[in-house]
Write a protein that holds these residues in place. Structure first.
Motif: not given
Length: 501
Positions: A5-6, A91-92, A97-100
């Motif tokens: 994860s980020k 996105v992964k 993986l990260a969330f905007a």
């Protein structure tokens, strides 16, 4: 390959050892310092959705509703469609993986592209915000989303809330598109190095240093610093000991307080050294009696609690403005009896006028008003005077009566248990061991008081929980002013009687 994860990748950026511990020994984490930060971020995120949902049909992707795996599938569908803004698209890909926070679609010559906005609760763009955005840019483009711009949105602390529910203007955008595009190779290497770190069998051998507190205090600090305890009396006990002298001792391998030459130390640092090594208390009682004997009665002991929300709640207020919602005051008469009064507003309405009127009512017209660290109380009183000009003269008179106990304590009292600190929570246990903040229920310090206040005024908080919080806040603030009474007793050699109800 494990997709990091980020937050895990940012952990690696701070310190590879932190990432390894995050993965292999998460039970060693101490998250107690993060509660308030998370709460602020969540509230700013809610407001950002209102600001950026200009079409009224934006889609918020919720992990709690969809489940972790479904989030990425739904995000891919919405990113392919490109017909609406998306909040928390995920996105992964490529080992990460990260969330905007915000994705806004547009079309140029028929080609779908996106504006990405990373929303932060700070009042300026910081280096780690740029790292966050560079990671997001890399991962989303690896996933096939074409980004025409990337911005970091932060709080504009000059914003004044009109009280109408409209927060347009709260956020300022900083376009860093060209910067993140130039860092693609760096992001690729960053992820590769992080992946290599988590494959290590043993914990990386990295000692404590500046990285332990930058950009955040590491939640594994207690674990990593356990070896630092080898020094019987570490140099960290010295107040304000840094700079060239501290660096020189570090280069020489000096770790024991006993080995620090006196000429390296200020007068107060020498006192800390002497008391620590001897185990004896320094107390110049003649000096404290002399300093405090000039003040008459009645004597007041005053403490404020404030909230400083990133998102202003009341008309005419700004982000992170310190707004008082509570005070406690102990009033001591010349015969040694004292009373206690307090103010606490958890209604959710602007508490400032009620706070001011109650303060004026309970602080009388004469007599010293003792505080601990005068700058804070004086700032709040002056702020209230500016906002309520009809009370400015009376508030100014209160400000003129303030007397600070902190410099008296710092100059004339030191107990080895203070560990180089003179905050009221460090001095009180030495002077009055029967009063213990750790035994309070729920609220034990100022940050916890702010978190509790925000929870209490939230519309979803039950009346039962609000009552519980009220009692916790009331006891905490009362202990702050009772602590000052106890310090005054020791410093003057006088005894008080029980509270008169």
């Amino acid at each position: 390959m494990r997709h990091l994860s980020k937050s895990k990748l940012v952990s690696f950026r701070q310190c590879p050892k932190r990432l390894w511990l995050d993965i292999h020994k998460p039970e060693l984490r101490d998250n107690s310092a993060y509660q308030h930060v998370f709460g602020i971020g969540n509230r700013v995120g809610e407001i950002a959705m209102k600001i950026y949902d200009t079409t009224g049909d934006a889609y918020e992707i919720s992990i709690s509703e969809l489940g972790f795996n479904e989030v990425f599938q739904k995000s891919a569908e919405l990113l392919d469609a490109g017909d609406r803004p998306i909040f928390e698209a995920g996105v992964k890909v490529a080992g990460g993986l990260a969330f905007a926070d915000v994705m806004i679609p547009s079309r140029t010559s028929g080609e779908l592209c996106w504006k990405m906005v990373e929303v932060k609760s700070a009042t300026k763009t910081k280096d780690y915000h740029r790292d966050d955005a560079a990671l997001l840019h890399y991962l989303f483009e690896q996933a096939g989303a074409k980004l025409h711009s990337v911005s970091v949105a932060h709080i504009d602390n000059s914003f004044v809330y009109a009280g109408d529910g409209n927060y347009q203007g709260l956020l300022l955008e900083n376009d860093i598109t060209e910067e993140v595009r130039s860092r693609v190779a760096e992001m690729n290497q960053w992820i590769a190095d992080a992946q290599a770190t988590i494959k290590l069998t043993d914990e990386p051998e990295i000692g404590c240093g500046t990285q332990c507190h930058s950009p955040f205090t590491c939640p594994f600090l207690a674990h990593c610093s356990r070896e630092d305890g080898k020094a019987e009396h570490p140099l960290s006990l010295l107040p304000n000991f840094h700079g060239k002298k501290a660096n020189l001792l570090a280069e020489q391998g000096v770790v024991e307080l006993a080995d620090v030459p006196k000429d390296f130390l200020s007068e107060i640092q020498q006192r800390v050294q002497q008391c620590t090594l001897s185990g004896e208390t320094y107390f110049d009682s003649e000096a404290t009696v002399e300093e405090l004997s000039q003040y008459g009665f009645p004597a007041y002991f005053l403490d404020f609690e404030t909230s400083n929300s990133a998102v202003p709640m009341w008309k005419g207020t700004r982000p992170y403005q310190q707004l008082p919602f509570q005070f406690s005051v102990h009033v001591l008469d010349e015969d040694g009896t004292f009373t206690q009064e307090s103010f606490l507003d958890l209604s959710g309405n602007d508490p400032r006028l009620g706070f001011t009127e109650s303060l004026l009512q309970n602080c009388g017209n004469s007599g010293p008003i003792f505080v601990y660290n005068i700058a804070f109380e004086r700032k709040i009183i002056n702020q209230q005077a500016a906002h309520f000009p009809q009370h400015a003269k009376q508030l100014g008179a209160i400000a003129d009566r303030l007397v600070d106990l902190l410099p008296i304590a710092r100059a004339h009292y030191y107990h080895p248990s203070q560990c180089g600190k003179w905050g009221i929570k460090s001095v009180l246990p030495a002077i009055s061991p029967d009063l213990d903040y750790s035994e309070l229920d729920g609220v034990k310090d100022g940050n916890m008081a702010m978190v509790a206040f925000q929870e209490a005024i939230h519309p979803d908080t039950s009346e039962e929980r609000k009552t519980e919080i009220y009692n916790q806040l009331d006891k905490y603030c009362q202990l702050d002013t009772l602590a000052m009474v106890r310090i005054w007793e020791v410093f003057t050699g006088k005894q008080t009687r029980s509270i008169v109800s």
